[in-house]
Scaffold this motif. Structure first.
Motif, short mmCIF file in Angstrom:
data_model
loop_
_atom_site.label_atom_id
_atom_site.label_comp_id
_atom_site.label_asym_id
_atom_site.label_seq_id
_atom_site.Cartn_x
_atom_site.Cartn_y
_atom_site.Cartn_z
N ARG A 48 46.09 27.73 35.56
CA ARG A 48 45.21 26.96 36.45
C ARG A 48 45.84 26.79 37.83
N ASN A 49 47.09 26.39 37.87
CA ASN A 49 47.72 26.11 39.15
C ASN A 49 47.97 27.36 39.98
N ILE A 50 48.32 28.46 39.33
CA ILE A 50 48.51 29.71 40.08
C ILE A 50 47.17 30.15 40.68
N HIS A 51 46.10 29.97 39.94
CA HIS A 51 44.78 30.31 40.46
C HIS A 51 44.40 29.40 41.64
N ARG A 52 44.79 28.14 41.56
CA ARG A 52 44.54 27.21 42.66
C ARG A 52 45.31 27.66 43.91
N LEU A 53 46.52 28.13 43.72
CA LEU A 53 47.29 28.66 44.85
C LEU A 53 46.59 29.86 45.48
N GLU A 54 46.08 30.73 44.63
CA GLU A 54 45.37 31.91 45.14
C GLU A 54 44.17 31.51 45.98
N TRP A 110 52.36 37.76 37.48
CA TRP A 110 51.32 37.25 38.38
C TRP A 110 51.77 35.92 39.00
N ALA A 111 52.30 35.03 38.17
CA ALA A 111 52.76 33.73 38.66
C ALA A 111 53.88 33.91 39.69
N ARG A 112 54.84 34.77 39.37
CA ARG A 112 55.97 35.00 40.29
C ARG A 112 55.49 35.56 41.62
N ASN A 132 54.35 34.89 47.35
CA ASN A 132 53.39 35.03 48.44
C ASN A 132 53.14 33.68 49.12
N TYR A 133 52.98 32.65 48.30
CA TYR A 133 52.72 31.29 48.80
C TYR A 133 53.88 30.79 49.67
N PHE A 134 55.09 30.92 49.16
CA PHE A 134 56.25 30.41 49.89
C PHE A 134 56.50 31.19 51.18
N ASN A 135 56.02 32.42 51.25
CA ASN A 135 56.19 33.24 52.45
C ASN A 135 55.22 32.85 53.57
N LYS A 194 61.34 44.25 38.97
CA LYS A 194 60.05 43.92 39.57
C LYS A 194 59.11 45.10 39.51
N ASP A 195 57.88 44.82 39.11
CA ASP A 195 56.85 45.84 39.10
C ASP A 195 56.44 46.12 40.54
N GLU A 196 56.22 47.40 40.87
CA GLU A 196 55.80 47.74 42.23
C GLU A 196 54.43 47.14 42.55
N LYS A 197 53.62 46.96 41.53
CA LYS A 197 52.29 46.38 41.71
C LYS A 197 52.41 44.89 42.01
N LYS A 198 51.82 44.46 43.11
CA LYS A 198 51.85 43.05 43.48
C LYS A 198 50.55 42.39 43.01
N ARG A 199 50.69 41.35 42.22
CA ARG A 199 49.54 40.63 41.67
C ARG A 199 49.22 39.43 42.56
N ILE A 200 48.74 39.71 43.75
CA ILE A 200 48.44 38.67 44.72
C ILE A 200 47.04 38.91 45.30
N PRO A 201 46.47 37.91 45.99
CA PRO A 201 45.14 38.10 46.59
C PRO A 201 45.10 39.33 47.48
N TYR A 202 43.98 40.01 47.49
CA TYR A 202 43.86 41.27 48.23
C TYR A 202 42.43 41.45 48.74
N LYS A 203 42.26 42.40 49.64
CA LYS A 203 40.93 42.76 50.13
C LYS A 203 40.37 43.87 49.26
N ARG A 204 39.16 43.67 48.79
CA ARG A 204 38.54 44.68 47.94
C ARG A 204 38.18 45.94 48.74
N GLU A 205 38.17 47.07 48.06
CA GLU A 205 37.76 48.34 48.66
C GLU A 205 36.24 48.39 48.66
#
Length: 359
Positions: free
Chosen positions: A80-86, A129-131, A136-139, A165-176
């Motif tokens: 829930r909280n990670i989604h709130r951050l997103e 995803w949480a990490r 992303n948030y702290f940056n 670390k996975d190369e894939k970043k699980r953070i908010p993004y712009k859809r194609e």
């Protein structure tokens, strides 16, 4: 009993008694509906129909707080909280400082999962995803005493962890959006017409990998704060299918031909407050619809089976599935390869004007 009454009391007398009974019921409801207090009093004095739900909600809250300190692979508060951050990150007019009231709680929740539970971040999609979102948030936020404290805990935790670390970043993004969807409206409408509530199946085993594929689609359904408070309980062993499918009303006469039966179970432990007690039904229903559409694309058919709140049925299902008090059955879904000779109801749907109203 009814036949004996009919022998004693003539038909006009029975109708008169029904009329009196309806009037008493109407007058009683008219009185107790006048206020919230009286409505609550009604269910204290005259009915215990909400007793199971009351217990389930309280038990769910208890489990919610117990689960914060347990070794679970998934934690509702963290999700829930990670989604709130997103949601804060994607705001167009984003504030320089946000989430102050829950960022420390979120980091501590992540810390507990990584250290106390000793979970490998690289092997958990949820923790990756949480990490990534926390990073992303702290940056992007500016300095604040609460945020700075949480950030130092997070960075120290990242330094301790040697997970790759996975190369894939699980953070908010712009859809194609440059290319149109590969699924047209006509395709979707055709699928919606093709999907019917199928009650007759050929006796052919349903491959579990097809069920899993359909659940992967269901998992993409929207869910309040991404908590996904439900579980698909799948039964494909013939004796268990027969046992489970015989419990709900409305399956008599055709449940004997179900190859697979699915029980969709909602978990009230996902919530800390009574305010969210209905969300299990919303989220699970959204996922179930996606699940049934996916089945259709895989050559399988299904039938959602209503689950009214009936004491005896609830007891049987609770015993059969070993459910805890906060685990509520949402619906059942039969699954199988459709019998080409089996018919389906026409089920005329309501006209558009009866289903929508603008402004």
């Amino acid at each position: 009993m009814k036949e004996r009454i009919k022998l004693i009391i003539p038909e006009p007398g029975i109708e008169f008694l029904k009329l009196i009974s309806y009037q008493i019921k109407k007058n009683t409801l008219s009185f107790f509906v006048k206020s919230k207090f009286l409505s609550s009093l009604h269910y204290v004095l005259l009915s215990n129909k909400f007793g199971r739900e009351n217990q389930g909600v309280i038990y769910g809250q208890l489990k919610y707080y117990e689960d914060l300190q347990s070794a679970l692979d998934s934690q509702y508060l963290l999700r829930r909280n990670i989604h709130r951050l997103e949601k804060g990150i994607i705001m167009k007019n984003r504030r320089d400082v946000f989430a102050v009231d829950y960022i420390e709680e979120t980091v501590k929740c992540y810390e507990y999962a990584v250290l106390n539970k000793k979970q490998d971040v690289s092997k958990s999609d949820e923790l990756q995803w949480a990490r990534d979102v926390l990073e992303n948030y702290f940056n992007i936020v500016t300095s604040h005493p609460v945020i700075d404290k949480a950030k130092s805990i997070f960075l120290a935790l990242c330094n301790k962890s040697q997970d790759e670390k996975d190369e894939k970043k699980r953070i908010p993004y712009k859809r194609e959006l440059t290319n149109p969807s590969s699924v047209s409206y006509e395709n979707l409408l055709e699928l919606s017409h093709r999907r019917r509530s199928v009650r007759w199946y050929i006796q052919k085993t349903v491959p579990r990998d097809l069920i899993d594929q359909a659940i992967l689609v269901a998992a993409q359904s929207p869910s309040a704060c991404n908590r996904q408070p439900f579980e698909f309980r799948i039964f494909d062993e013939p004796k268990l299918v027969k046992k489970v499918s015989s419990i709900p009303m409305g399956t008599r006469g055709f449940n004997q031909n179900f190859p697979t039966i699915v029980v969709v179970v909602g978990k009230l432990r996902a919530y800390f407050s009574e305010r969210d007690r209905h969300v299990i039904y919303i989220d699970a229903a959204l996922a179930s619809m996606s699940f049934m559409y996916a089945l259709e694309t895989l050559g399988l058919s299904s039938c959602p089976i209503n689950w009214p709140d009936i004491e005896e049925s609830e007891k049987r299902m609770t015993s059969c599935l070993n459910l805890e008090p906060d685990e509520r059955v949402i619906m059942l879904i039969s699954v199988g390869y459709p019998d080409p000779d089996g018919m389906v109801p026409y089920s005329q749907k309501k006209e558009l004007d009866l289903l929508r109203r603008y402004n």
